[in-house]
Design an enzyme around this catalytic site. Sequence first.
Site, PDB file in Angstrom:
ATOM      1  N   GLU A  28      68.809  92.269  67.617  1.00 49.03           N
ATOM      2  CA  GLU A  28      67.448  92.545  68.056  1.00 49.03           C
ATOM      3  C   GLU A  28      66.864  91.411  68.863  1.00 49.03           C
ATOM      4  OE1 GLU A  28      66.192  95.084  64.121  1.00 49.03           O
ATOM      5  OE2 GLU A  28      65.713  92.968  64.234  1.00 49.03           O
ATOM      6  N   CYS A  57      61.991  86.570  72.368  1.00 48.98           N
ATOM      7  CA  CYS A  57      62.672  85.924  71.251  1.00 48.98           C
ATOM      8  C   CYS A  57      64.028  86.580  71.102  1.00 48.98           C
ATOM      9  CB  CYS A  57      61.835  86.142  69.994  1.00 48.98           C
ATOM     10  SG  CYS A  57      62.692  85.590  68.538  1.00 48.98           S
ATOM     11  N   CYS A  79      73.604  85.547  59.723  1.00 47.88           N
ATOM     12  CA  CYS A  79      73.558  84.082  59.756  1.00 47.88           C
ATOM     13  C   CYS A  79      74.170  83.560  58.463  1.00 47.88           C
ATOM     14  CB  CYS A  79      72.108  83.616  59.868  1.00 47.88           C
ATOM     15  SG  CYS A  79      71.930  81.825  59.992  1.00 47.88           S
ATOM     16  N   CYS A  88      69.085  80.709  54.455  1.00 42.99           N
ATOM     17  CA  CYS A  88      67.741  80.287  54.037  1.00 42.99           C
ATOM     18  C   CYS A  88      67.154  81.306  53.053  1.00 42.99           C
ATOM     19  CB  CYS A  88      66.827  80.141  55.241  1.00 42.99           C
ATOM     20  SG  CYS A  88      67.414  78.891  56.386  1.00 42.99           S
ATOM     21  N   CYS A 134      64.724  84.117  54.345  1.00 45.77           N
ATOM     22  CA  CYS A 134      65.032  84.783  55.617  1.00 45.77           C
ATOM     23  C   CYS A 134      65.899  86.018  55.420  1.00 45.77           C
ATOM     24  CB  CYS A 134      65.730  83.799  56.555  1.00 45.77           C
ATOM     25  SG  CYS A 134      66.269  84.554  58.099  1.00 45.77           S
ATOM     26  N   CYS A 174      63.655  90.647  62.045  1.00 47.69           N
ATOM     27  CA  CYS A 174      64.936  90.404  62.691  1.00 47.69           C
ATOM     28  C   CYS A 174      65.999  90.442  61.610  1.00 47.69           C
ATOM     29  CB  CYS A 174      64.951  89.046  63.383  1.00 47.69           C
ATOM     30  SG  CYS A 174      64.009  89.043  64.888  1.00 47.69           S
TER      31      CYS A 174
HETATM   32  N1  SAH Z   1      68.221  79.952  62.787  1.00 50.27           N
HETATM   33  C1  SAH Z   1      67.229  79.317  63.558  1.00 50.27           C
HETATM   34  C2  SAH Z   1      66.517  80.255  64.496  1.00 50.27           C
HETATM   35  C3  SAH Z   1      66.184  81.617  63.987  1.00 50.27           C
HETATM   36  S1  SAH Z   1      65.038  81.682  62.650  1.00 50.27           S
HETATM   37  C4  SAH Z   1      66.243  78.590  62.659  1.00 50.27           C
HETATM   38  O1  SAH Z   1      66.257  78.795  61.467  1.00 50.27           O
HETATM   39  O2  SAH Z   1      65.474  77.780  63.202  1.00 50.27           O
HETATM   40  C5  SAH Z   1      63.503  81.345  63.493  1.00 50.27           C
HETATM   41  C6  SAH Z   1      62.353  80.955  62.589  1.00 50.27           C
HETATM   42  O3  SAH Z   1      61.929  82.058  61.782  1.00 50.27           O
HETATM   43  C7  SAH Z   1      62.722  79.827  61.640  1.00 50.27           C
HETATM   44  O4  SAH Z   1      61.807  78.764  61.708  1.00 50.27           O
HETATM   45  C8  SAH Z   1      62.683  80.543  60.309  1.00 50.27           C
HETATM   46  O5  SAH Z   1      62.420  79.665  59.301  1.00 50.27           O
HETATM   47  C9  SAH Z   1      61.629  81.595  60.486  1.00 50.27           C
HETATM   48  N2  SAH Z   1      61.680  82.652  59.456  1.00 50.27           N
HETATM   49  C10 SAH Z   1      62.767  83.187  58.870  1.00 50.27           C
HETATM   50  N3  SAH Z   1      62.434  84.123  57.942  1.00 50.27           N
HETATM   51  C11 SAH Z   1      61.082  84.191  57.945  1.00 50.27           C
HETATM   52  C12 SAH Z   1      60.124  84.983  57.225  1.00 50.27           C
HETATM   53  N4  SAH Z   1      60.504  85.887  56.315  1.00 50.27           N
HETATM   54  N5  SAH Z   1      58.815  84.779  57.478  1.00 50.27           N
HETATM   55  C13 SAH Z   1      58.420  83.890  58.416  1.00 50.27           C
HETATM   56  N6  SAH Z   1      59.281  83.128  59.123  1.00 50.27           N
HETATM   57  C14 SAH Z   1      60.603  83.268  58.904  1.00 50.27           C
HETATM   58 FE1  SF4 Z   2      69.681  81.530  59.628  1.00 48.27          FE
HETATM   59 FE2  SF4 Z   2      67.398  82.678  58.971  1.00 48.27          FE
HETATM   60 FE3  SF4 Z   2      67.900  80.213  58.162  1.00 48.27          FE
HETATM   61 FE4  SF4 Z   2      67.385  80.663  60.758  1.00 48.27          FE
HETATM   62  S1  SF4 Z   2      65.968  80.959  59.061  1.00 48.27           S
HETATM   63  S2  SF4 Z   2      69.043  79.410  59.874  1.00 48.27           S
HETATM   64  S3  SF4 Z   2      68.318  82.705  60.978  1.00 48.27           S
HETATM   65  S4  SF4 Z   2      69.058  82.050  57.553  1.00 48.27           S
END
Ligand code: SAH
Ligand code: SF4
Length: 357
Positions: free
Chosen positions: A89, A102, A109, A113, A116, A327
């Site tokens: 996406e 974006c 991934c 995290c 996420c 996403c």
């Molecule tokens: N993997 C990279 C880029 C993609 S994630 C990274 O982690 O930086 C992009 C941003 O979205 C990151 O800062 C991440 O912490 C945030 N993010 C992920 N899940 C989220 C959620 N459920 N609510 C708000 N932000 C989120």
């Molecule tokens: Fe991966 Fe999501 Fe963590 Fe970004 S925030 S590194 S996409 S697990």
Amino acid sequence: MNLYGMTLEGLQALAAKLDMPRYRGEQIARWLYSGHFDSIDGMTNLSRADRGRLKEVAEIRVSAPVEERVSADGTKKYAFLTDGGDVVEAAMIPDGDRRTLCLSSQVGCRVGCRFCATGAMRLRGNLSAGEILNQYRSIPERDQITNIVYMGMGEPLDNLPAVVDSARLFTAPTGYGLSTRRVTLSTVGKPEPLARFLDRCDVRLAISLHTPFEEERRGLIPGTRGYDLAELMQMLRRRAREDSRRVSFEYVMLKGINDSLRHADATANLVRGMRTRVNLIPFHPWEGNEMEPSSSAQIERFRARIEARGVAATVRRSRGLDIDAACGLLATQHPATTGGTPATTGERRTSADRHPA
Ligand code: SAH
Ligand code: SF4
């Protein structure tokens, strides 16, 4: 082989291999990127013979989105099929004169995290440079896009070669020619691949920090267990002295986990003295995840505290909340990967608004 996504150097090497003059590489790059061509036959300044030779070994593979959703606030979410049959996406976020795109660098991934949804689906595959660039090339708003952020699915540094090629093609004069100030890579920041990325690309950097405390960060971002936050910060400070690149920090606000004033103070201490900014992101809950978002009042207290310590801090405005697909979520339910009927994400409500506008 897919010509789309190949860099100038790659195209020149291909031209040489096919016994064509080296300048053919640049001609092909111009058709592909400034010309947005998707047919080798259309490359009219190549001789017929050269076009024939090219067609024997290569094609131009680009693809239109397979699904599009529009939010009441104008945010759009596009889904694309990958060569491997998965779905990725991209989100287009309009804000005044700006149109931010974006985009995703991986399907899923492996960083994992805790907050996420993409992390919860684990890694399914890497995108090629062409698949990353196609999320820009093949949307109707392409020519209005002002900013590109690698903040969709995936950890860009875990797919380094394709991400480097795509970032270079976004900004190269023989690519899309966008300003390096308009492209931002977001990453959890592993020092070793990050150094290699910085050596090769001039785009901006956003580091996903989420907590200033080492042990806690390893819990929230399991993929950072192999390195020290101190090592990362040291490297960023050294780099900041050497080049004028902008670095910012992202911080998802999780109630009772990382939103105390103690966290705010330590965050300010960690980044103080760098020409930087801390971007606070409201957490967007998703089904199957127990975490809760910090209240707006707490986010504001946190922001003010960081600023009081001399560091710029902003709160990212939520966008596209009504197109209920974070996403990663849509992709996990897509017919191409599940064999089911086309599904919307139903009750799941989250974050096209992870993306800055
Ligand atoms: N993997 C990279 C880029 C993609 S994630 C990274 O982690 O930086 C992009 C941003 O979205 C990151 O800062 C991440 O912490 C945030 N993010 C992920 N899940 C989220 C959620 N459920 N609510 C708000 N932000 C989120
Ligand atoms: Fe991966 Fe999501 Fe963590 Fe970004 S925030 S590194 S996409 S697990």
